[in-house]
Write an enzyme that holds these catalytic residues in place. Structure first.
Site, PDB file in Angstrom:
ATOM      1  N   ARG A  27      38.569 -34.672  -5.824  1.00 25.80           N
ATOM      2  CA  ARG A  27      38.246 -36.182  -5.613  1.00 25.80           C
ATOM      3  C   ARG A  27      36.887 -36.563  -6.023  1.00 25.80           C
ATOM      4  O   ARG A  27      36.517 -37.649  -6.173  1.00 25.80           O
ATOM      5  CB  ARG A  27      38.222 -36.202  -3.900  1.00 25.80           C
ATOM      6  CG  ARG A  27      39.461 -36.002  -3.175  1.00 25.80           C
ATOM      7  CD  ARG A  27      39.367 -36.278  -1.645  1.00 25.80           C
ATOM      8  NE  ARG A  27      38.790 -37.476  -1.342  1.00 25.80           N
ATOM      9  CZ  ARG A  27      39.773 -38.577  -0.729  1.00 25.80           C
ATOM     10  NH1 ARG A  27      41.139 -38.188  -0.745  1.00 25.80           N
ATOM     11  NH2 ARG A  27      39.417 -39.681  -0.698  1.00 25.80           N
ATOM     12  N   LYS A 604      40.096 -38.588  -8.337  1.00 26.00           N
ATOM     13  CA  LYS A 604      41.542 -38.837  -8.010  1.00 26.00           C
ATOM     14  C   LYS A 604      41.906 -40.188  -7.410  1.00 26.00           C
ATOM     15  O   LYS A 604      42.626 -40.696  -7.720  1.00 26.00           O
ATOM     16  CB  LYS A 604      41.973 -37.470  -7.107  1.00 26.00           C
ATOM     17  CG  LYS A 604      43.611 -37.615  -6.966  1.00 26.00           C
ATOM     18  CD  LYS A 604      44.045 -37.416  -8.283  1.00 26.00           C
ATOM     19  CE  LYS A 604      45.744 -37.551  -8.024  1.00 26.00           C
ATOM     20  NZ  LYS A 604      46.569 -37.855  -9.267  1.00 26.00           N
TER      21      LYS A 604
HETATM   22  O1  M6R Z   1      45.800 -44.143  -6.394  1.00 30.28           O
HETATM   23  P1  M6R Z   1      46.131 -45.044  -7.496  1.00 30.28           P
HETATM   24  O2  M6R Z   1      47.438 -44.973  -8.085  1.00 30.28           O
HETATM   25  O3  M6R Z   1      45.870 -46.242  -7.049  1.00 30.28           O
HETATM   26  O4  M6R Z   1      45.093 -44.781  -8.675  1.00 30.28           O
HETATM   27  C1  M6R Z   1      44.974 -45.577  -9.615  1.00 30.28           C
HETATM   28  C2  M6R Z   1      44.291 -44.997 -10.999  1.00 30.28           C
HETATM   29  O5  M6R Z   1      43.064 -44.404 -10.772  1.00 30.28           O
HETATM   30  C3  M6R Z   1      44.994 -43.857 -11.463  1.00 30.28           C
HETATM   31  O6  M6R Z   1      46.363 -44.324 -11.768  1.00 30.28           O
HETATM   32  C4  M6R Z   1      44.487 -43.077 -12.541  1.00 30.28           C
HETATM   33  O7  M6R Z   1      44.407 -44.178 -13.687  1.00 30.28           O
HETATM   34  C5  M6R Z   1      44.736 -41.916 -13.230  1.00 30.28           C
HETATM   35  N1  M6R Z   1      43.805 -40.960 -12.759  1.00 30.28           N
HETATM   36  C6  M6R Z   1      45.313 -41.518 -14.509  1.00 30.28           C
HETATM   37  O8  M6R Z   1      45.541 -40.477 -14.751  1.00 30.28           O
END
Ligand code: M6R
Length: 609
Positions: A27, A604
């Site tokens: 995180r 994350k």
């Molecule tokens: O938890 P979420 O799906 O809302 O997060 C969105 C983005 O922070 C997340 O998809 C990020 O782009 C990934 N680490 C990409 O692999």
């Protein structure tokens, strides 16, 4: 973005604290610290810059011991990643220690007020004001002091605090930042994520906003609301176990999670066809959703946004409803047209992404119904939305989203079919046929996972490049966007994703023999066009790696290397074509010596704007 742990009970706290921090490291990971009540009285704090391993070394070399403590892993927002700014933070007396996730928006004015009253600050963080505020409000009752202190805070917070004069007690509270507490025969636990606790108990309580949990060493937890009245929240039984939180022999979580994808898709697709109809019992509470809307707006960030881009094509194709897809951080500031006849679909793996949550709030404020597609039970998105559809990815640890992306795509494809079915936009036997086609996807992914030698060859040919261009059309265009994001975030190699037909309008100027091009050239209605675009970049000296359909020998004439996927209708191809791109990005990251699961500067869940 940061991680909180805490334990009070019958055994030494530091083992749980360190173990929990290792589990939460994904995180945030620029510094970490623990505060432990000492048997002889007082609180000892140890903090270190860097990974949790640095802290663990320092703790092991120290004589820190005690049965009650709190810990934190930080992803810096206010103040640089230094030892002084690492949590826990203490008050002037050194008796109160606090860890905090989130952002205190009015910390500057609070800091000025507290400084004027004689408090001395030692860090640049917003968090430190909480320790001094509790000290300021303290008149012998630690819980009451915390309750009064948090009433002065604006912003988002998950907080755990200990007080040397109240041995064995941890006071925990939250607003817009996740906190989970649990008790077992060993004692009571707090964490910002269930993963840190699940090894000890699978019955947990997700604390409600503004409520306070008081953890006692016998494992008993008292709960009160913001007015100090007792409340009795129901524990939730977590389905997954500690094994799911481990690497199961894989060198990193990302690879483990990529290999879990066939299972994830099977679980996500299961039980959606009931008596010949696509079924979403989760949507029953929101009425005749499919027919009470004129448009769909999809909101997300990063990978989740990419899943939205794919869903748009499917919803428009099958249900014939106009769809807009919005990056949540942009959406919330541009006064978008959302009405009670807009269906808002918020996609968020973590369910805690601040911008997505705010976009949900705004949309509902305009009278729209919001459906959250998320992976995390009890997350904020589940509370802020009118309906929730869970993807069945189970916990995803690696910062790079992989299995959650595939699961999002799978469930959104079924949702698109559902909307088409409910609106009668396509015949029911066609709906069933399309759903039937999806059943082949898990075994197709298994097939791809057996082609890793080809993928490794492609990665080896590209890993030294300073930049990689991804091109594709239609579904291939979105697949490229996600592939490029994966490469950027874990390998730090610059990657650019472009609609293949667009490169001649500028980006082709970037192409020479040092910039490899990854082309999505799977069987599709635009296959020939993509081949032409490949020829354009070949003519400028680019090395071309194609993702192509198994059996396509023709493609080899135009490309240097190929990663094959099984034959699949183009509308489902992003699900399978993303898999070789995930493996390709991971392999390049490994060849460049990167920490695959914990890429620099990232976390994350992004719980700050
Ligand atoms: O938890 P979420 O799906 O809302 O997060 C969105 C983005 O922070 C997340 O998809 C990020 O782009 C990934 N680490 C990409 O692999």
């Amino acid at each position: 973005m940061c991680g909180i742990v805490g334990f009070t009970g019958r055994q030494d706290a530091k083992d749980f604290l360190l173990d929990g921090l290792f589990k939460l490291e994904y995180r945030g990971y620029d510094s970490a610290g623990v505060a432990v009540e000492q048997p002889k009285g007082g609180i000892e704090v140890i903090r270190r810059v860097g990974m949790v391993a640095e802290l663990a070394r320092a703790v092991k070399e120290s004589d820190i011991a005690g049965k009650c403590g709190i810990g934190h892993t930080r992803w810096a927002t206010h103040g640089a990643a230094t030892e002084n700014n690492a949590h826990p933070h203490i008050d002037c007396s050194g008796k109160i220690a606090v860890v905090h996730n989130g952002i205190i928006e009015n910390y500057m004015e609070l800091r000025e007020e507290l400084t004027a009253k004689g408090h001395t600050f030692r860090s640049d963080t917003d968090t430190e004001v909480i320790a001094h505020l509790i000290e300021e409000c303290y008149e012998g009752d630690f819980v009451e002091a915390t309750r009064k202190a948090i009433s002065k805070l604006r912003g988002a917070y998950g907080v755990a605090a200990i007080h040397a004069d109240h041995p064995g007690v941890i006071v925990v509270t939250r607003k817009d930042s996740p906190i989970v507490v649990a008790s077992s025969v060993k004692g009571a636990f707090v964490a910002s994520d269930t993963v840190a606790i699940v090894e000890h108990t699978r019955d947990v309580v997700y604390l409600d906003d503004d409520n306070i949990a008081v953890l006692n060493p016998d494992g008993h937890i008292d709960f009160i609301d913001a007015d100090g009245n007792a409340v009795y929240p129901e524990p939730v039984h977590v389905e997954w176990d500690a094994e799911a939180a481990g690497r199961s022999g894989f060198p990193d979580f990302m690879l483990k999670e990529i290999y879990e994808q066939p299972r994830v898709i099977r679980d996500t697709l299961a039980d959606r066809l009931v008596d010949g109809k696509i079924s979403f019992p989760e949507l029953e509470s929101v009425g005749n959703l499919a027919n009470d809307i004129d448009s769909v707006t999809i909101i997300g960030c990063g990978t989740s946004y990419h899943a939205g881009l794919i869903a748009r094509q499917l919803i428009e194709k099958w249900a014939r409803i106009p769809v807009s897809v919005e990056i949540a951080s942009e959406f919330r500031y541009r006064n978008p047209i959302i009405t009670p006849r807009t269906l808002v679909i918020a996609i968020t793996q973590s369910g805690e992404t601040a911008d997505t949550l705010e976009a949900i709030k705004q949309s509902r404020g305009n009278g729209a119904k919001a459906v959250a597609i998320t992976n995390v039970v009890g997350s904020r998105a589940t509370r802020e939305s009118d309906a929730v559809i869970y993807i069945k990815a189970n916990m995803e640890v690696s910062v790079a989203a992989t299995k959650s992306f595939l699961a999002q795509n799978a469930i959104l494809a079924v949702l698109a079919l559902y909307l088409a079915q409910e609106r009668g936009a396509i015949p029911q036997d066609e709906v069933c046929k399309l759903y039937g086609e999806m059943q082949a996807i898990p075994s197709q992914i298994e097939w791809i996972l057996h082609q890793t030698n080809d993928i490794k060859r492609c990665a080896k040919a590209c890993y030294k490049a300073h930049s990689v261009m991804y091109i594709g059309r239609q579904f291939g265009d979105v697949t490229c966007k996600e592939g490029a994001l994966k490469l950027k975030e874990i390998s730090y190699v610059h990657a650019e994703a472009y609609a293949a037909g667009e490169i001649k309008h500028g980006p082709i100027a970037l192409i020479d023999d040092t910039v490899p091009v990854v082309a999505i050239a799977t069987k599709s209605s635009t296959y020939e066009k993509v081949i032409s675009n490949i020829e354009e970049v070949k003519a400028r000296g680019a090395k071309v790696v194609a993702v192509a359909t198994e059996g396509d020998e023709h493609i080899k004439r135009y490309t240097d290397l190929v990663m094959y996927i099984p034959d699949i209708p183009e509308y489902f191809s992003p699900i399978t074509a993303s898999v070789p791109l995930q493996l390709f990005a991971r392999e390049i990251a490994v060849l460049n010596g990167r920490d695959v699961d914990k890429p620099r500067n990232l976390a994350k869940s992004v719980t700050v704007e």
